[in-house]
Design an enzyme around this catalytic site. Structure first.
Site, PDB file in Angstrom:
ATOM      1  CG  ASN A  53      -2.152  -0.861   0.985  1.00  0.00           C
ATOM      2  OD1 ASN A  53      -2.483  -1.235  -0.139  1.00  0.00           O
ATOM      3  ND2 ASN A  53      -2.838  -1.201   2.061  1.00  0.00           N
ATOM      4  CG  HIS A 141     -11.634  -0.033   5.999  1.00  0.00           C
ATOM      5  ND1 HIS A 141     -11.193   0.093   7.307  1.00  0.00           N
ATOM      6  CD2 HIS A 141     -10.745  -0.855   5.386  1.00  0.00           C
ATOM      7  CE1 HIS A 141     -10.082  -0.610   7.467  1.00  0.00           C
ATOM      8  NE2 HIS A 141      -9.787  -1.194   6.322  1.00  0.00           N
ATOM      9  CD  GLU A 184     -13.897   2.933   2.079  1.00  0.00           C
ATOM     10  OE1 GLU A 184     -12.834   2.786   1.438  1.00  0.00           O
ATOM     11  OE2 GLU A 184     -14.458   2.014   2.707  1.00  0.00           O
ATOM     12  CB  SER A 188      -8.800  -0.480  -0.749  1.00  0.00           C
ATOM     13  OG  SER A 188      -9.429  -1.288   0.242  1.00  0.00           O
ATOM     14  CG  ASP A 213     -11.726   6.287   4.355  1.00  0.00           C
ATOM     15  OD1 ASP A 213     -10.820   6.326   3.504  1.00  0.00           O
ATOM     16  OD2 ASP A 213     -11.679   5.567   5.363  1.00  0.00           O
ATOM     17  CG  HIS A 216      -7.388   2.810  -0.270  1.00  0.00           C
ATOM     18  ND1 HIS A 216      -6.316   1.944  -0.230  1.00  0.00           N
ATOM     19  CD2 HIS A 216      -8.196   2.461   0.768  1.00  0.00           C
ATOM     20  CE1 HIS A 216      -6.479   1.087   0.772  1.00  0.00           C
ATOM     21  NE2 HIS A 216      -7.608   1.387   1.390  1.00  0.00           N
ATOM     22  CE  LYS A 247      -4.202   1.847   2.998  1.00  0.00           C
ATOM     23  NZ  LYS A 247      -4.114   1.994   4.458  1.00  0.00           N
ATOM     24  CB  THR A 277       1.418   7.257  23.596  1.00  0.00           C
ATOM     25  OG1 THR A 277       1.283   6.898  24.972  1.00  0.00           O
ATOM     26  CG2 THR A 277       2.777   7.891  23.372  1.00  0.00           C
ATOM     27  CB  THR A 362     -10.766  -8.686   3.182  1.00  0.00           C
ATOM     28  OG1 THR A 362     -10.004  -8.949   4.371  1.00  0.00           O
ATOM     29  CG2 THR A 362     -10.332  -7.357   2.601  1.00  0.00           C
TER      30      THR A 362
END
Length: 403
Positions: A53, A141, A184, A188, A213, A216, A247, A277, A362
């Site tokens: 990616n 996603h 999106e 992807s 989003d 990609h 990416k 963090t 997926t």
């Protein structure tokens, strides 16, 4: 309960279905991309990577690497804390300013990954807006699905890339309820691109927040690499832009860009931001340098698109079943989980070519595929080697060819 037995039974099901995932032990080699070192069983060999990616090869950019070295020498390894407890480094601030400028927004906020950005932003918005209704594209996603789930807001799923279905669902709901449409730009796994203008028109009709989003797409589309929304001239109509630094920009991290008030709201109420963090300063410095470089590198974007078109042509000419794609994603259909893994294994063991199999969950069962991602650094000779290997593997496994 027999806990160990439960775990083993579930893993056994994955093995039986052909969906058990294995990971190639790779070491990316500076200056040698897309060639990497493969470690297996105490043996070391070179492999040609076709499924990274790191779409533009920016993880190998000398300027990016130098910037990370400089920040490491200046600031040390870690950020030292969460953003609100001594963990806001000056490189974080500069990176957020650069991302806001890239998307022509008032503000931006960085996260440790694009996944965390989606989960945090969507859960915080959906939970905070009273009575919010969220409309999610059917192919969104997992990070977006999880963010919506954690928001506990009522969800509607509209047909993939279907503005009419979205309008139908929104028209059936309370016109005064807060609404958010989540989708999106580049999907992807299939490589298709959303009809942004039409979807945004539906959002505007129903006074809804639009959450786009561009993971990609950032770096690779638009005159300055701001994404498909920039390419299509609709970026000013999007409420929240979300992207990644891992990416097109080749480093790691995620972000949102929006109005000052919306970004400050996520900063102030988003648990996934508050209690994590912050990214190391060297990572932020590398990402900052990459964004600045890619914004002016239209030649890189042109080369990337040309490489994708060239590979699609070579695969089609060889009679391989390339799935329709209007983007830089090149999916080759296998249609069976076990055979997809067998094809991937054969490419690696016989041809030193690495393409990860893409199986359920997926992608839907029956659409298992090899997902190939050519970069500006893949040459014609590398493409010919890949095509020849695929033709041989397809014949050995008796896989279905293109009609």
């Amino acid at each position: 309960m027999d806990y160990e037995g439960f775990f083993k039974e579930r893993l056994g099901t994955l093995h039986e279905d052909g969906n058990y995932r294995t990971f190639a032990d790779l070491a990316r080699r500076r200056g040698g991309y897309p060639v990497a070192t493969h470690h297996e069983g105490g043996q070391v060999s070179d492999v040609l990577v076709w499924c990274s990616n790191d779409y533009l090869g920016q993880g190998q950019n000398a300027e990016v690497i130098a910037a990370m070295h400089t920040a490491l020498d200046e600031c040390g390894a870690g950020a030292g804390g969460t953003r609100n407890i001594s963990g806001t480094n000056h490189y974080h601030v500069l990176l957020e300013q650069e991302l806001a400028s890239l998307h022509q927004r008032e503000a931006a906020l960085i996260f440790t990954s694009g996944y965390v950005a989606n989960v945090t932003a969507l859960s915080t918005l959906g939970m905070g807006l009273p009575g919010c209704l969220i409309y999610s594209d059917a192919f969104n996603h997992n990070s977006m699905i999880e963010g919506i789930r954690h928001s506990r807001a009522d969800k509607r799923v509209f047909k993939h890339n279907d503005p009419e279905d979205l309008d139908r669902l929104m028209s059936a709901d309370d016109p005064d309820a807060p609404k958010m449409v989540v989708f999106e730009s580049v999907y992807s796994m299939d490589g298709d691109i959303a009809p942004l203008d039409e979807i945004l028109s539906v959002c505007e009709k129903h006074n809804a927040i639009s959450y786009l989003d561009e993971v990609h797409a950032v770096g690779m589309y638009g005159p300055t690499g701001a994404g498909v929304a920039e390419r299509d001239g609709v970026m000013d109509r999007v409420t929240v832009m979300q992207g990644t630094l891992a990416k097109g920009f080749g480093v790691v991290g995620g972000y949102i860009a929006a109005s000052t008030a919306l970004v400050d709201y996520i900063r102030s109420f988003g648990n996934g931001f508050i209690f994590t963090t912050s990214m190391p300063p060297a990572v932020a410095a590398g990402a900052l340098t990459s964004v600045r470089h890619v914004r002016g590198a239209q030649d890189l974007r042109d080369r990337h698109q040309e490489r994708a078109r060239t590979l699609k042509t070579k695969l089609k000419q060889a009679g391989l079943p390339v799935m329709p794609s209007v983007s830089h994603i090149v999916p080759v259909l296998v249609g069976d989980a076990r055979l997809c893994k067998d094809a991937s294994d054969a490419l690696m063991t016989r041809h030193s070519i690495y393409v990860q199999p893409i199986n359920y969950p997926t992608v839907p069962r029956g659409t298992e595929r090899l997902r190939i991602t050519p970069t500006p650094l893949h040459t014609d000779d590398m493409m010919d080697r890949l095509v020849e290997a695929l033709v041989e593997v397809w014949a050995d496994l008796s896989l279905e060819r293109a009609a």
